[in-house]
Design a protein around this motif. Sequence first.
Motif, mmCIF file in Angstrom:
data_model
loop_
_atom_site.group_PDB
_atom_site.id
_atom_site.type_symbol
_atom_site.label_atom_id
_atom_site.label_comp_id
_atom_site.label_asym_id
_atom_site.label_seq_id
_atom_site.Cartn_x
_atom_site.Cartn_y
_atom_site.Cartn_z
ATOM 1 N N PHE A 10 0.824 -1.209 0.000
ATOM 2 C CA PHE A 10 0.000 0.000 0.000
ATOM 3 C C PHE A 10 0.861 1.263 0.000
ATOM 4 N N LEU A 11 1.877 1.314 0.857
ATOM 5 C CA LEU A 11 2.696 2.519 0.974
ATOM 6 C C LEU A 11 3.528 2.767 -0.282
ATOM 7 N N ASN A 12 4.075 1.714 -0.868
ATOM 8 C CA ASN A 12 4.906 1.902 -2.058
ATOM 9 C C ASN A 12 4.074 2.242 -3.286
ATOM 10 N N LEU A 13 2.941 1.600 -3.457
ATOM 11 C CA LEU A 13 2.051 1.975 -4.561
ATOM 12 C C LEU A 13 1.545 3.403 -4.366
ATOM 13 N N GLY A 14 1.236 3.750 -3.113
ATOM 14 C CA GLY A 14 0.798 5.116 -2.842
ATOM 15 C C GLY A 14 1.879 6.135 -3.149
ATOM 16 N N GLY A 15 3.129 5.800 -2.840
ATOM 17 C CA GLY A 15 4.225 6.695 -3.178
ATOM 18 C C GLY A 15 4.347 6.911 -4.669
ATOM 19 N N GLU A 16 4.222 5.838 -5.449
ATOM 20 C CA GLU A 16 4.279 5.961 -6.902
ATOM 21 C C GLU A 16 3.102 6.785 -7.430
ATOM 22 N N MET A 17 1.924 6.626 -6.833
ATOM 23 C CA MET A 17 0.764 7.417 -7.247
ATOM 24 C C MET A 17 1.028 8.907 -7.042
ATOM 25 N N LEU A 18 1.632 9.262 -5.912
ATOM 26 C CA LEU A 18 1.925 10.663 -5.639
ATOM 27 C C LEU A 18 2.976 11.216 -6.600
ATOM 28 N N TYR A 19 3.974 10.400 -6.964
ATOM 29 C CA TYR A 19 4.954 10.837 -7.964
ATOM 30 C C TYR A 19 4.261 11.218 -9.269
ATOM 31 N N ILE A 20 3.374 10.341 -9.719
ATOM 32 C CA ILE A 20 2.713 10.542 -11.015
ATOM 33 C C ILE A 20 1.799 11.766 -10.970
ATOM 34 N N LEU A 21 0.990 11.867 -9.911
ATOM 35 C CA LEU A 21 0.086 13.007 -9.799
ATOM 36 C C LEU A 21 0.859 14.317 -9.718
ATOM 37 N N ASP A 22 1.943 14.333 -8.977
ATOM 38 C CA ASP A 22 2.752 15.548 -8.877
ATOM 39 C C ASP A 22 3.295 15.947 -10.240
ATOM 40 N N GLN A 23 3.773 14.959 -11.004
ATOM 41 C CA GLN A 23 4.321 15.253 -12.325
ATOM 42 C C GLN A 23 3.254 15.788 -13.268
ATOM 43 N N ARG A 24 2.077 15.174 -13.259
ATOM 44 C CA ARG A 24 1.007 15.602 -14.162
ATOM 45 C C ARG A 24 0.430 16.955 -13.742
ATOM 46 N N LEU A 25 0.308 17.194 -12.445
ATOM 47 C CA LEU A 25 -0.203 18.479 -11.974
ATOM 48 C C LEU A 25 0.770 19.609 -12.282
ATOM 49 N N ARG A 26 2.062 19.334 -12.163
ATOM 50 C CA ARG A 26 3.050 20.346 -12.531
ATOM 51 C C ARG A 26 2.976 20.666 -14.020
ATOM 52 N N ALA A 27 2.756 19.620 -14.837
ATOM 53 C CA ALA A 27 2.711 19.822 -16.284
ATOM 54 C C ALA A 27 1.493 20.639 -16.706
ATOM 55 N N GLN A 28 0.391 20.525 -15.970
ATOM 56 C CA GLN A 28 -0.839 21.206 -16.358
ATOM 57 C C GLN A 28 -1.072 22.502 -15.590
ATOM 58 N N ALA A 29 -0.212 22.809 -14.628
ATOM 59 C CA ALA A 29 -0.420 24.003 -13.807
ATOM 60 C C ALA A 29 -0.071 25.270 -14.584
ATOM 61 N N VAL A 30 -0.769 26.348 -14.272
ATOM 62 C CA VAL A 30 -0.501 27.663 -14.853
ATOM 63 C C VAL A 30 -0.304 28.636 -13.696
ATOM 64 N N PRO A 31 0.387 29.756 -13.920
ATOM 65 C CA PRO A 31 0.569 30.740 -12.844
ATOM 66 C C PRO A 31 -0.764 31.184 -12.254
ATOM 67 N N ALA A 32 -0.795 31.361 -10.938
ATOM 68 C CA ALA A 32 -2.045 31.676 -10.251
ATOM 69 C C ALA A 32 -2.679 32.948 -10.775
ATOM 70 N N GLU A 33 -1.863 33.955 -11.124
ATOM 71 C CA GLU A 33 -2.425 35.226 -11.573
ATOM 72 C C GLU A 33 -3.034 35.141 -12.967
ATOM 73 N N LYS A 34 -2.659 34.099 -13.739
ATOM 74 C CA LYS A 34 -3.187 33.938 -15.086
ATOM 75 C C LYS A 34 -4.227 32.823 -15.193
ATOM 76 N N ALA A 35 -4.453 32.092 -14.112
ATOM 77 C CA ALA A 35 -5.324 30.924 -14.157
ATOM 78 C C ALA A 35 -6.790 31.313 -14.237
ATOM 79 N N HIS A 36 -7.534 30.554 -15.041
ATOM 80 C CA HIS A 36 -8.979 30.699 -15.091
ATOM 81 C C HIS A 36 -9.601 29.832 -13.995
ATOM 82 N N LYS A 37 -10.898 29.874 -13.913
ATOM 83 C CA LYS A 37 -11.602 29.199 -12.828
ATOM 84 C C LYS A 37 -11.404 27.690 -12.854
ATOM 85 N N ASP A 38 -11.280 27.101 -14.049
ATOM 86 C CA ASP A 38 -11.193 25.642 -14.169
ATOM 87 C C ASP A 38 -9.780 25.166 -14.493
#
Length: 390
Positions: A10-38
């Motif tokens: 559970f802990l190791n699979l969970g760690g890998e899940m967090l790696y992937i989500l962090d990578q994908r969220l970083r790739a799709q993130a935009v600066p807060a001042e330029k971000a739209h509602k969605d």
Amino acid sequence: MSMRTLPLLFLNLGGEMLYILDQRLRAQAVPAEKAHKDEWTDVDRKRVLSDIISTMFNKKFLEELFKPQDLYTKKALRTVYDRLAHASIMRLNQASMDKLFDLMTMAFKYQVVLCPRPKDLLLITFNHLDAIKDFVRDSPTIMNQVDETFRKIIEVYGRLPAGEFQLIRQTLLIFFRDIHIRVSIFLKDKVQNANGRFVLPISGPVPWGTDVPGLIRMFNNKGEEVKRVEFKHGGHFERAQSEGSFDLYGDRVLTLGKNMYSISRPVETHVSGPSKNSALNTTKESIASDLLAKEELNFLARLMGGMEVTKTSAPEPGFRLNLFTTDEEEEHAALTRPEELSYQVINIQAAQDQQRNEELTRIMGEFEIHDQPQQSTSKGDDLLAMMDEL
């Protein structure tokens, strides 16, 4: 099978899940001042990771998790991670969740296969926990939850003999048997073949205190050596010269469990065509899943129902995360995914007891996985509220 495998899995699979989500969220993130509602921002990314980690390391949840118990099937664990991934404002639809679980599974499988000594599973787990602490350095409360898990692992696994770790590793390998999802990172690094199987090294130093492969010794009931048989191992192994000589072996172990997504590169999965043997094993596993369906559902209800949760005054809008490059690719993956790799809720006839029948039906209904809407404004069910109702 070992009764101490589930926490490490559970802990190791969970760690890998967090790696992937962090990578994908970083790739799709935009600066807060330029971000739209969605649109995602870095603030949203940190909040998602904090919410998931806080839920993952809940004290009552881990107390239940660390109790000696059999390892449950992929379907049951897939349901746990589905609920865990939705413990925040993030929403994943069926295809993205399938891809996420495939990446998690193959990454940890590679680490289990590659670790030279069974006890190295602890080093892999500690690497995951160290990385998780980096995600929540600004949250002392959550940091304390992770530190408490460190102490729990040392307390439970620090005194286990080498034979028990070997049994844990065998249990994990059985769990990952016949899972051969092709991952672009592994294919590009040439550690995975086109059929989805991993390429294992057959050279280098062996761990300290371990003999070089090539000799089988047989003993009688008095512990006396009675026979030796040599065989060709086909590799180029070396015996460690001293206990402190880590060299290539140590470097390889220390990298297992680290975040392989820290370098920006595309991540894709390709499903290999199943063989006759894998199809047969999948059928056998489905039969076993049906027999254990009630126990697994009760396990999930107990595991998640015992968590401390807080109700929010009003549900917040959910942000949709796509693990594919485009929506069209995501829809195509959902349509072309082989049936044996789909994670469906098992429909079973409950026991004759009417009260138990109604209770099981209620649990099954609450754990049923629904596709998330394609629109980015989809809200989805709030996991924490669902757990609170349990």
